[in-house]
Write a protein that holds these residues in place. Structure first.
Motif, PDB file in Angstrom:
ATOM      1  N   VAL A  86      48.265  12.589 -28.027  1.00  0.00           N
ATOM      2  CA  VAL A  86      47.175  13.529 -28.314  1.00  0.00           C
ATOM      3  C   VAL A  86      47.017  13.640 -29.829  1.00  0.00           C
ATOM      4  CG1 VAL A  86      46.379  15.917 -28.108  1.00  0.00           C
ATOM      5  CG2 VAL A  86      47.576  14.832 -26.188  1.00  0.00           C
ATOM      6  N   HIS A  87      45.792  13.438 -30.326  1.00  0.00           N
ATOM      7  CA  HIS A  87      45.543  13.430 -31.765  1.00  0.00           C
ATOM      8  C   HIS A  87      44.554  14.519 -32.168  1.00  0.00           C
ATOM      9  CE1 HIS A  87      47.564   9.566 -32.695  1.00  0.00           C
ATOM     10  NE2 HIS A  87      47.211   9.256 -31.447  1.00  0.00           N
ATOM     11  N   ASN A  88      44.757  15.049 -33.364  1.00  0.00           N
ATOM     12  CA  ASN A  88      43.774  15.955 -33.957  1.00  0.00           C
ATOM     13  C   ASN A  88      42.558  15.133 -34.368  1.00  0.00           C
ATOM     14  OD1 ASN A  88      42.526  17.132 -36.610  1.00  0.00           O
ATOM     15  ND2 ASN A  88      43.533  18.869 -35.618  1.00  0.00           N
ATOM     16  N   PHE A  89      41.376  15.557 -33.943  1.00  0.00           N
ATOM     17  CA  PHE A  89      40.186  14.739 -34.185  1.00  0.00           C
ATOM     18  C   PHE A  89      39.878  14.608 -35.675  1.00  0.00           C
ATOM     19  CE2 PHE A  89      35.528  14.251 -34.638  1.00  0.00           C
ATOM     20  CZ  PHE A  89      35.415  12.991 -34.072  1.00  0.00           C
ATOM     21  N   ASN A  90      39.974  15.678 -36.443  1.00  0.00           N
ATOM     22  CA  ASN A  90      39.666  15.603 -37.878  1.00  0.00           C
ATOM     23  C   ASN A  90      40.603  14.643 -38.600  1.00  0.00           C
ATOM     24  OD1 ASN A  90      37.488  17.379 -37.795  1.00  0.00           O
ATOM     25  ND2 ASN A  90      38.780  19.178 -38.111  1.00  0.00           N
ATOM     26  N   GLU A  91      41.873  14.666 -38.208  1.00  0.00           N
ATOM     27  CA  GLU A  91      42.828  13.731 -38.813  1.00  0.00           C
ATOM     28  C   GLU A  91      42.503  12.301 -38.386  1.00  0.00           C
ATOM     29  OE1 GLU A  91      46.661  15.071 -37.622  1.00  0.00           O
ATOM     30  OE2 GLU A  91      46.627  16.868 -38.896  1.00  0.00           O
ATOM     31  N   THR A  92      42.042  12.135 -37.163  1.00  0.00           N
ATOM     32  CA  THR A  92      41.663  10.802 -36.679  1.00  0.00           C
ATOM     33  C   THR A  92      40.453  10.277 -37.433  1.00  0.00           C
ATOM     34  OG1 THR A  92      42.485  11.397 -34.480  1.00  0.00           O
ATOM     35  CG2 THR A  92      41.066   9.456 -34.630  1.00  0.00           C
ATOM     36  N   VAL A  93      39.526  11.173 -37.768  1.00  0.00           N
ATOM     37  CA  VAL A  93      38.362  10.772 -38.567  1.00  0.00           C
ATOM     38  C   VAL A  93      38.826  10.186 -39.896  1.00  0.00           C
ATOM     39  CG1 VAL A  93      36.374  11.643 -39.864  1.00  0.00           C
ATOM     40  CG2 VAL A  93      36.745  12.394 -37.510  1.00  0.00           C
ATOM     41  N   GLU A  94      39.774  10.840 -40.541  1.00  0.00           N
ATOM     42  CA  GLU A  94      40.289  10.348 -41.824  1.00  0.00           C
ATOM     43  C   GLU A  94      40.924   8.966 -41.663  1.00  0.00           C
ATOM     44  OE1 GLU A  94      42.934  13.295 -43.310  1.00  0.00           O
ATOM     45  OE2 GLU A  94      41.382  14.844 -43.491  1.00  0.00           O
ATOM     46  N   ARG A  95      41.655   8.766 -40.569  1.00  0.00           N
ATOM     47  CA  ARG A  95      42.307   7.473 -40.342  1.00  0.00           C
ATOM     48  C   ARG A  95      41.285   6.378 -40.049  1.00  0.00           C
ATOM     49  NH1 ARG A  95      45.438   8.712 -35.550  1.00  0.00           N
ATOM     50  NH2 ARG A  95      46.133   6.539 -35.616  1.00  0.00           N
ATOM     51  N   VAL A  96      40.215   6.732 -39.336  1.00  0.00           N
ATOM     52  CA  VAL A  96      39.154   5.755 -39.067  1.00  0.00           C
ATOM     53  C   VAL A  96      38.490   5.328 -40.381  1.00  0.00           C
ATOM     54  CG1 VAL A  96      36.904   5.384 -37.985  1.00  0.00           C
ATOM     55  CG2 VAL A  96      38.707   6.545 -36.715  1.00  0.00           C
ATOM     56  N   CYS A  97      38.278   6.283 -41.287  1.00  0.00           N
ATOM     57  CA  CYS A  97      37.669   5.960 -42.583  1.00  0.00           C
ATOM     58  C   CYS A  97      38.512   4.951 -43.354  1.00  0.00           C
ATOM     59  CB  CYS A  97      37.475   7.238 -43.414  1.00  0.00           C
ATOM     60  SG  CYS A  97      36.208   8.353 -42.775  1.00  0.00           S
ATOM     61  N   VAL A  98      39.825   5.135 -43.291  1.00  0.00           N
ATOM     62  CA  VAL A  98      40.731   4.178 -43.943  1.00  0.00           C
ATOM     63  C   VAL A  98      40.659   2.837 -43.232  1.00  0.00           C
ATOM     64  CG1 VAL A  98      43.134   3.666 -44.483  1.00  0.00           C
ATOM     65  CG2 VAL A  98      42.267   6.007 -44.756  1.00  0.00           C
ATOM     66  N   TYR A  99      40.668   2.866 -41.909  1.00  0.00           N
ATOM     67  CA  TYR A  99      40.604   1.640 -41.093  1.00  0.00           C
ATOM     68  C   TYR A  99      39.333   0.845 -41.399  1.00  0.00           C
ATOM     69  CZ  TYR A  99      40.229  -1.195 -36.796  1.00  0.00           C
ATOM     70  OH  TYR A  99      40.099  -2.217 -35.892  1.00  0.00           O
ATOM     71  N   LEU A 100      38.228   1.556 -41.600  1.00  0.00           N
ATOM     72  CA  LEU A 100      36.948   0.903 -41.883  1.00  0.00           C
ATOM     73  C   LEU A 100      36.770   0.558 -43.359  1.00  0.00           C
ATOM     74  CD1 LEU A 100      34.584   3.103 -39.653  1.00  0.00           C
ATOM     75  CD2 LEU A 100      35.366   0.769 -39.181  1.00  0.00           C
ATOM     76  N   GLU A 101      37.720   0.994 -44.165  1.00  0.00           N
ATOM     77  CA  GLU A 101      37.702   0.735 -45.612  1.00  0.00           C
ATOM     78  C   GLU A 101      36.438   1.302 -46.263  1.00  0.00           C
ATOM     79  OE1 GLU A 101      38.195  -3.471 -46.078  1.00  0.00           O
ATOM     80  OE2 GLU A 101      40.320  -3.422 -45.576  1.00  0.00           O
TER      81      GLU A 101
END
Length: 307
Positions: free
Chosen positions: A22-37
């Motif tokens: 289970v993930h916090n959505f806001n934290e996941t957004v930050e990780r996606v931004c890094v993933y997408l560079e």
């Protein structure tokens, strides 16, 4: 890279939660931004409404669509978790998860289907036609439609202003500055000057009761003629005669590049407002327009559900 559309955000979002936790959505957004560079500017870029960033808005809609299809779930407020269908999607769609893929799931199809007006009227069968899938999420489509309506209104409003008399425009610019909050201490803080002997000034706004700080106005009602540097120099000369430091020059047409450059060179503060900007400000400050219809876009009030 460019900010991906909301459908292109679906698979990266699944990848970020593929551990099954289970993930916090806001934290996941930050990780996606890094993933997408994504760059900092891309991350901060906001929708026309200015309420939310493009990337967070698109990821939120990607989550909503995948929740409806059953690829992800929300086990709690602000949380996201992948489901067994989400794991299958990652295997079946190595490149991209999109709306076409989600349409195989009945729950999503019920959410996404489009009813024809005739079917709505008769409460009969749902249209089976498959509309072309937009790359933009509902919020962006709504914002764009609003911007289009505002732009069309501004064009129509400017045409109306051009049809009025010079006296009307002089009064209008005074009203506009007051509507924007200048001279807000009194309704009589601004006035148009006498047309026959205005000394190169068409109106003024007293920013304080004693008139210690005054904004002088010039208005030119042109259809096509460009306001050039000589017109601005003449206005600055009029300001000098009145020992004024501030001026606003408004036209229903446009300014030449030389006129704009000249304003950057002089010590006095002279603001230029062309026809396009004039109409936009009139719409923004409800001058010459009225509200025809309003829509409320609502979201969940999380405080209501807090213990």
């Amino acid at each position: 890279m460019a900010i991906p559309d909301f459908q292109s955000c679906m698979r990266p979002l699944l990848v970020m939660v593929e551990d099954g936790a289970v993930h916090n959505f806001n934290e996941t957004v930050e990780r996606v931004c890094v993933y997408l560079e994504l760059t900092e500017d891309e991350i901060r870029e906001k929708l026309p409404s200015g309420k939310q960033s493009y990337i967070k808005n698109r990821l939120a809609w990607a989550r909503t669509y995948m929740n409806k299809a059953g690829l992800t779930q929300a086990p709690g407020r602000g949380l996201i978790q992948i489901t067994p269908l989400g794991f299958i999607a990652l295997k079946e769609c190595p490149q991209r998860v999109d709306v076409r893929y989600l349409k195989q799931f009945p729950a999503f199809l019920e959410f996404h289907q489009v009813k024809s007006k005739s079917d709505d009227a008769s409460n009969k069968a749902v249209s089976t036609a498959t509309p072309e899938v937009s790359e933009k999420d509902p919020q962006e489509r709504l914002d764009e439609a609003f911007e289009e309506i505002q732009s069309s209104l501004a064009d129509e409003l400017l045409d109306m202003v051009k049809q009025q008399t010079p006296d009307f425009l002089e009064g209008l610019v005074v009203q506009l500055l007051q509507a924007m909050g200048y001279g807000g201490w009194s309704e009589s803080s601004g006035a148009a000057t006498q047309y026959t002997a205005d000394g190169g000034v068409d109106g003024l706004i007293n920013e304080d009761p004693l008139g210690l700080d005054t904004i002088y106005l010039q208005a030119k009602r042109y259809s096509d003629s460009t306001v050039g540097r000589p017109d601005i120099q003449a206005f600055v000369g009029a300001l000098e005669m009145k020992r004024a430091r501030k001026g606003v020059f408004i036209t229903t047409s446009q300014f030449s590049s030389e006129a704009k450059e000249y304003c950057q060179m002089i010590e006095k503060k002279v603001v230029l407002i062309d026809g396009k900007k004039l109409a936009e400000l009139m719409v923004k400050y409800n001058l010459g327009v009225s509200t025809k219809q309003s829509y409320e876009v609502k979201s969940i009030d999380t405080d209501f559900f807090s213990e």
